[in-house]
Motif scaffolding. Structure first.
Motif, PDB file in Angstrom:
ATOM      1  N   LEU A   1      31.738  -0.360  51.501  1.00  0.00           N
ATOM      2  CA  LEU A   1      31.740   1.099  51.544  1.00  0.00           C
ATOM      3  C   LEU A   1      31.401   1.680  50.175  1.00  0.00           C
ATOM      4  N   SER A   2      30.481   2.636  50.144  1.00  0.00           N
ATOM      5  CA  SER A   2      30.103   3.285  48.894  1.00  0.00           C
ATOM      6  C   SER A   2      31.187   4.254  48.446  1.00  0.00           C
ATOM      7  N   GLU A   3      31.447   4.278  47.146  1.00  0.00           N
ATOM      8  CA  GLU A   3      32.457   5.181  46.599  1.00  0.00           C
ATOM      9  C   GLU A   3      31.848   6.509  46.160  1.00  0.00           C
ATOM     10  N   LEU A   4      30.540   6.663  46.303  1.00  0.00           N
ATOM     11  CA  LEU A   4      29.878   7.893  45.880  1.00  0.00           C
ATOM     12  C   LEU A   4      30.024   8.980  46.933  1.00  0.00           C
ATOM     13  N   THR A   5      30.186  10.214  46.492  1.00  0.00           N
ATOM     14  CA  THR A   5      30.149  11.348  47.409  1.00  0.00           C
ATOM     15  C   THR A   5      28.679  11.665  47.713  1.00  0.00           C
ATOM     16  N   GLN A   6      28.444  12.475  48.729  1.00  0.00           N
ATOM     17  CA  GLN A   6      27.066  12.793  49.098  1.00  0.00           C
ATOM     18  C   GLN A   6      26.310  13.501  47.963  1.00  0.00           C
ATOM     19  N   PRO A   7      26.895  14.499  47.288  1.00  0.00           N
ATOM     20  CA  PRO A   7      26.181  15.127  46.159  1.00  0.00           C
ATOM     21  C   PRO A   7      25.871  14.126  45.047  1.00  0.00           C
ATOM     22  N   GLU A   8      26.819  13.235  44.753  1.00  0.00           N
ATOM     23  CA  GLU A   8      26.576  12.217  43.723  1.00  0.00           C
ATOM     24  C   GLU A   8      25.442  11.288  44.134  1.00  0.00           C
ATOM     25  N   ARG A   9      25.403  10.926  45.406  1.00  0.00           N
ATOM     26  CA  ARG A   9      24.355  10.039  45.902  1.00  0.00           C
ATOM     27  C   ARG A   9      22.982  10.709  45.798  1.00  0.00           C
ATOM     28  N   VAL A  10      22.917  11.976  46.176  1.00  0.00           N
ATOM     29  CA  VAL A  10      21.649  12.719  46.103  1.00  0.00           C
ATOM     30  C   VAL A  10      21.173  12.820  44.656  1.00  0.00           C
ATOM     31  N   ALA A  11      22.107  13.109  43.754  1.00  0.00           N
ATOM     32  CA  ALA A  11      21.752  13.215  42.330  1.00  0.00           C
ATOM     33  C   ALA A  11      21.244  11.884  41.792  1.00  0.00           C
ATOM     34  N   LEU A  12      21.923  10.805  42.196  1.00  0.00           N
ATOM     35  CA  LEU A  12      21.515   9.469  41.740  1.00  0.00           C
ATOM     36  C   LEU A  12      20.119   9.126  42.235  1.00  0.00           C
ATOM     37  N   ILE A  13      19.852   9.416  43.506  1.00  0.00           N
ATOM     38  CA  ILE A  13      18.527   9.134  44.069  1.00  0.00           C
ATOM     39  C   ILE A  13      17.453   9.959  43.358  1.00  0.00           C
ATOM     40  N   CYS A  14      17.756  11.212  43.041  1.00  0.00           N
ATOM     41  CA  CYS A  14      16.782  12.067  42.330  1.00  0.00           C
ATOM     42  C   CYS A  14      16.459  11.510  40.950  1.00  0.00           C
ATOM     43  N   VAL A  15      17.504  11.082  40.227  1.00  0.00           N
ATOM     44  CA  VAL A  15      17.287  10.525  38.883  1.00  0.00           C
ATOM     45  C   VAL A  15      16.432   9.266  38.952  1.00  0.00           C
ATOM     46  N   PHE A  16      16.765   8.378  39.878  1.00  0.00           N
ATOM     47  CA  PHE A  16      16.018   7.134  40.001  1.00  0.00           C
ATOM     48  C   PHE A  16      14.594   7.386  40.506  1.00  0.00           C
ATOM     49  N   THR A  17      14.407   8.420  41.312  1.00  0.00           N
ATOM     50  CA  THR A  17      13.055   8.769  41.770  1.00  0.00           C
ATOM     51  C   THR A  17      12.179   9.181  40.589  1.00  0.00           C
ATOM     52  N   ILE A  18      12.768   9.923  39.659  1.00  0.00           N
ATOM     53  CA  ILE A  18      12.033  10.305  38.447  1.00  0.00           C
ATOM     54  C   ILE A  18      11.661   9.068  37.636  1.00  0.00           C
ATOM     55  N   ILE A  19      12.613   8.140  37.501  1.00  0.00           N
ATOM     56  CA  ILE A  19      12.362   6.904  36.749  1.00  0.00           C
ATOM     57  C   ILE A  19      11.257   6.084  37.418  1.00  0.00           C
ATOM     58  N   ILE A  20      11.296   5.992  38.747  1.00  0.00           N
ATOM     59  CA  ILE A  20      10.262   5.252  39.474  1.00  0.00           C
ATOM     60  C   ILE A  20       8.898   5.898  39.267  1.00  0.00           C
ATOM     61  N   THR A  21       8.859   7.228  39.327  1.00  0.00           N
ATOM     62  CA  THR A  21       7.592   7.949  39.138  1.00  0.00           C
ATOM     63  C   THR A  21       7.018   7.683  37.751  1.00  0.00           C
ATOM     64  N   ILE A  22       7.878   7.737  36.735  1.00  0.00           N
ATOM     65  CA  ILE A  22       7.426   7.453  35.366  1.00  0.00           C
ATOM     66  C   ILE A  22       6.908   6.023  35.264  1.00  0.00           C
ATOM     67  N   THR A  23       7.601   5.096  35.899  1.00  0.00           N
ATOM     68  CA  THR A  23       7.194   3.683  35.864  1.00  0.00           C
ATOM     69  C   THR A  23       5.826   3.493  36.486  1.00  0.00           C
ATOM     70  N   VAL A  24       5.639   4.038  37.683  1.00  0.00           N
ATOM     71  CA  VAL A  24       4.378   3.862  38.412  1.00  0.00           C
ATOM     72  C   VAL A  24       3.231   4.563  37.692  1.00  0.00           C
ATOM     73  N   VAL A  25       3.419   5.825  37.338  1.00  0.00           N
ATOM     74  CA  VAL A  25       2.350   6.593  36.687  1.00  0.00           C
ATOM     75  C   VAL A  25       2.014   6.001  35.318  1.00  0.00           C
ATOM     76  N   GLY A  26       3.031   5.650  34.545  1.00  0.00           N
ATOM     77  CA  GLY A  26       2.799   5.094  33.211  1.00  0.00           C
ATOM     78  C   GLY A  26       1.999   3.815  33.255  1.00  0.00           C
ATOM     79  N   ASN A  27       2.333   2.926  34.195  1.00  0.00           N
ATOM     80  CA  ASN A  27       1.606   1.661  34.274  1.00  0.00           C
ATOM     81  C   ASN A  27       0.223   1.822  34.889  1.00  0.00           C
ATOM     82  N   ILE A  28       0.051   2.816  35.780  1.00  0.00           N
ATOM     83  CA  ILE A  28      -1.294   3.123  36.270  1.00  0.00           C
ATOM     84  C   ILE A  28      -2.171   3.598  35.115  1.00  0.00           C
ATOM     85  N   LEU A  29      -1.611   4.437  34.251  1.00  0.00           N
ATOM     86  CA  LEU A  29      -2.365   4.910  33.080  1.00  0.00           C
ATOM     87  C   LEU A  29      -2.784   3.739  32.192  1.00  0.00           C
TER      88      LEU A  29
END
Length: 352
Positions: free
Chosen positions: A23-51
């Motif tokens: 069972l996850s100990e994160l609340t729904q707002p915490e989970r959404v925030a975490l996914i948003c942060v990691f989505t930004i990191i993934i975007t930087i990773t993909v775009v940076g390496n494509i460049l």
């Protein structure tokens, strides 16, 4: 015994998804925030390496033997961003694996393959830089196309042993009961028995990093001497008012070479910082009886992914040629004219 059994059922069951997970100990707002942060990191990773990939493939000045290895590194990091990090985000956010047991093994296989490939690429780059600094006159004879093919083959050769190991579950052979007791079926937790963990830690991480450390300690000393030569030659160029084209060309070549060495040196520093937690966790796990907190594993794992995010950022921060290439691509200038032969190293001074 009954209480222990009930406790495991409660902590492993996520009825909403009909899966057996912790069972996850994160609340729904915490989970959404975490996914948003990691989505930004993934975007930087993909775009940076494509460049990085597009820069090396497009600009002639970046099509050097060293950058063949940098291209391989960027490809491995790009694959981490595309194929590994998105699934890992969901596992981190929900403490659960939604994609089935087979996909779990495939994900783990590719995860270890691509991240280990990054380390092997950096080890090969350290060899290339050592030869370039220690024996520049014979660099082209020592680092040939055949040498590069051998290096690239070594970098990507781990795809087979990792594939066999994880698909056949050789990594948990002999500790199946421990795995069953310590994890829920749909957590997609990674366990390694002692022989596999030792071979993985030594062969894939510790030995390459020790090799890189030894090579760059020598390179650092030689680079300091080279920096003095660059400074002395620069004084001569300025004194001659750049009329000696041969001297000017030699100075530019030495500056580019030194700049590349400095950039890759910073990449090595980041490599050690982000991989150290994972190496410690892998080494300690069998010692403490596989009782490592899953959150510790998760944090250590994401540290290794950040290496794929940081590499293109370091290329842009410490290498003027790559910084100019990124600017030309992101500004769209390469779509409005031919810049393939641009002098990227001097671009900011001469063409901006």
């Amino acid at each position: 015994m009954l209480q222990e059994t009930v406790h495991k059922v409660v902590t492993c069951n996520v009825s909403f998804y009909n899966l057996n997970c912790t069972l996850s100990e994160l609340t729904q707002p915490e989970r959404v925030a975490l996914i948003c942060v990691f989505t930004i990191i993934i975007t930087i990773t993909v775009v940076g390496n494509i460049l990085t990939i597009v820069s090396i493939l497009y600009f002639r000045q970046l099509q050097t033997r060293t950058n063949v290895l940098a291209l391989s590194l960027a490809l491995a990091d790009f694959l981490v961003g595309c194929l590994i990090m998105p699934f890992s985000v969901m596992r981190t956010a929900y403490s659960c694996w939604f994609y089935g047991q087979l996909m779990c093994r495939i994900h783990t296989w590719l995860d270890y393959t691509f991240t280990t490939c990054s380390i092997f690429n950096l080890a090969c780059i350290s060899i290339d830089r050592y030869v370039a600094i220690s024996d520049p006159l014979r660099y082209n004879q020592r680092v040939t196309c055949r040498t590069l093919v051998v290096m690239l083959t070594i970098c990507w050769s781990n795809i087979i042993p990792y594939g066999v190991s994880y698909m056949l579950k050789l990594n948990i052979k002999g500790i199946e009961s421990v795995v069953a007791a310590k994890s829920c079926p749909d957590n997609c937790a990674v366990f390694m028995n002692v022989p596999f963990g030792l071979a993985n830690s030594m062969g894939a991480y510790m030995l390459p990093m020790l090799f890189i450390m030894a090579a760059y300690s020598r390179i650092y000393m030689m680079a300091r001497n080279q920096a003095k030569k660059i400074s002395s030659l620069g004084d001569q160029v300025r004194a001659s008012n750049t009329s000696d084209l041969t001297m000017q060309s030699r100075w530019n070549a030495m500056k580019r070479d030194h700049n590349a060495t400095k950039t890759l040196g910073m990449i090595m520093v980041v490599l050690f910082i982000v991989w150290l937690p994972f190496i410690v966790v892998v080494a300690m796990e069998p010692v403490i009886g596989y009782k490592m907190d899953p959150t510790v594993w998760d944090v250590a794992n994401w540290f290794t992914y950040f290496n794929s995010t940081m590499n293109p950022i370091l290329f842009a921060s410490f290498n003027n040629s790559f910084r100019s290439a990124f600017y030309l691509i992101m500004s769209g200038k390469i779509l409005r004219g031919s810049y393939r032969g641009t002098d990227l190293f001097n671009f900011k001074r001469s063409e901006k």
